[in-house]
Design a protein around this motif. Structure first.
Motif, PDB file in Angstrom:
ATOM      1  N   LYS A 185      26.709  37.369  32.419  1.00  0.00           N
ATOM      2  CA  LYS A 185      28.153  37.568  32.341  1.00  0.00           C
ATOM      3  C   LYS A 185      28.865  36.888  33.507  1.00  0.00           C
ATOM      4  N   VAL A 186      28.315  37.029  34.701  1.00  0.00           N
ATOM      5  CA  VAL A 186      28.931  36.412  35.876  1.00  0.00           C
ATOM      6  C   VAL A 186      28.941  34.896  35.731  1.00  0.00           C
ATOM      7  N   ARG A 187      27.818  34.323  35.308  1.00  0.00           N
ATOM      8  CA  ARG A 187      27.730  32.872  35.165  1.00  0.00           C
ATOM      9  C   ARG A 187      28.735  32.337  34.162  1.00  0.00           C
ATOM     10  N   PHE A 188      28.848  33.013  33.021  1.00  0.00           N
ATOM     11  CA  PHE A 188      29.721  32.494  31.980  1.00  0.00           C
ATOM     12  C   PHE A 188      31.191  32.793  32.234  1.00  0.00           C
TER      13      PHE A 188
ATOM     14  N   GLN B 130      21.699  26.911  38.516  1.00  0.00           N
ATOM     15  CA  GLN B 130      21.007  26.690  39.786  1.00  0.00           C
ATOM     16  C   GLN B 130      21.578  27.564  40.884  1.00  0.00           C
ATOM     17  N   LEU B 131      22.894  27.671  40.931  1.00  0.00           N
ATOM     18  CA  LEU B 131      23.558  28.463  41.977  1.00  0.00           C
ATOM     19  C   LEU B 131      23.159  29.909  41.913  1.00  0.00           C
ATOM     20  N   PHE B 132      23.141  30.490  40.708  1.00  0.00           N
ATOM     21  CA  PHE B 132      22.869  31.905  40.570  1.00  0.00           C
ATOM     22  C   PHE B 132      21.393  32.233  40.527  1.00  0.00           C
ATOM     23  N   LYS B 133      20.541  31.221  40.657  1.00  0.00           N
ATOM     24  CA  LYS B 133      19.107  31.485  40.839  1.00  0.00           C
ATOM     25  C   LYS B 133      18.812  31.923  42.249  1.00  0.00           C
ATOM     26  N   LYS B 134      19.698  31.511  43.185  1.00  0.00           N
ATOM     27  CA  LYS B 134      19.464  31.771  44.607  1.00  0.00           C
ATOM     28  C   LYS B 134      19.892  33.187  44.979  1.00  0.00           C
TER      29      LYS B 134
END
Length: 313
Positions: free
Chosen positions: A162-165, A309-313
């Motif tokens: 949800k945050v990513r989209f 990629q950003l939200f993998k960290k």
């Protein structure tokens, strides 16, 4: 969702301040902003998008009533975000006078074997209902465009997704629809001859008349936008602003396609087909060069990959 709502409201405040700085403070200006917000609320509250979201809403009210408050935040955030986008879109011809149309028209020809994409699309006119095309491009697109945050709130149980989209949705409106659109300021095929002079797209205008587009909601909006441009350089806070590249219709449809592809391969073909249809209609109706839609899809895919990629960290 509350963070998304706060961000959208902050961007709206930024857009209001920007337009006041550019055009000066006046009561009429603030009234126009109020009318814009009211029109959006009317559309989002009673427009065609409710017809498809209503069954979903009822389902989740019964199954998960706690999510309704989150959906309300999404609704409010969408109003603020789209209002801000529209206000900033109206500043484009003031910040960067239209310049890129000749380049995009040449790119279209180069990418399509020397034939204008509108001409290729009109060859299929015998298979396309004009009213259906207008309804799809205006009403059905709006249904999906404005309901995305509320749909996420109601249906998606994955907080990270949800945050990513939500971030992708916001960046589509702001980065693609405002920032890139300002840098590559353009009016689109429907206006190019009237704005720059010449008759390169006169055959397209004649073909649209043959397809009975005059009198449709698409034609009415195109006329209203042109009148706003010639009377006040396009600065009309009531949503009257011209910007072709990139295509926001295609960008938001692409957001949906990417989301459904990640979430469900069963629904992915339908979402992708809808995005392709909007891309086709953006050219068919004369709004956009084909490269407007291609660029939107590339931008959405790049942003999507970057956010993963950003939200993998």
């Amino acid at each position: 969702m509350t963070v998304f709502a706060r961000f959208s409201i902050i961007y709206l405040i930024f857009a209001i301040v920007t337009t006041v700085v550019l055009y000066g403070f006046s009561f009429g200006h603030l009234m126009e902003i109020g009318f814009l917000a009211t029109d959006l609320i009317k559309y989002m509250g009673a427009g065609p998008w409710v017809m498809w979201l209503f069954p979903v809403l009822v389902y989740y009210v019964v199954r998960h009533p706690a999510r309704i408050s989150e959906a309300l935040y999404g609704f409010i955030a969408t109003i603020a975000l789209v209002c801000a986008y529209t206000l900033m879109k109206g500043t484009i011809p003031v910040l960067v006078p239209y310049w890129a149309d000749g380049m995009f028209a040449q790119w279209d020809l180069a990418l399509h074997g020397g034939v204008a994409p509108w001409e290729l699309s009109h060859r299929l006119s015998a298979y396309i209902d004009t009213d259906g095309a207008v309804r799809t491009y205006s009403g059905f697109w709006g249904a999906f465009a404005f309901s995305f945050p509320a749909f996420l709130a109601l249906s998606d149980q994955d907080p990270a997704r949800k945050v990513r989209f939500l971030a992708l949705y916001a960046l589509a409106w702001i980065l693609i629809g405002n920032v890139i659109a300002t840098a590559f300021s353009s009016v689109g095929p429907i206006y190019i001859d009237r704005y720059y002079g010449g008759d390169a797209f006169a055959p397209m205008i004649a073909s649209l008349k043959d397809l009975t587009f005059p009198g449709t909601s698409v034609d009415a909006l195109q006329t209203r936008l042109w009148e706003a441009l010639v009377t006040d350089d396009g600065m009309n806070t009531g949503g009257a602003a011209i910007s072709a590249f990139p295509s926001m219709h295609v960008a938001i449809a692409a957001v949906w396609a990417v989301y459904m592809t990640e979430r469900s391969w069963f629904f992915a073909p339908v979402a992708i087909a809808f995005a392709v249809t909007i891309l086709f209609l953006s050219v068919y109706t004369g709004w956009h060069y084909a490269v407007d839609g291609y660029a939107s899809i590339v931008c959405v895919l790049v942003l999507y990959a970057a956010l993963r990629q950003l939200f993998k960290k």
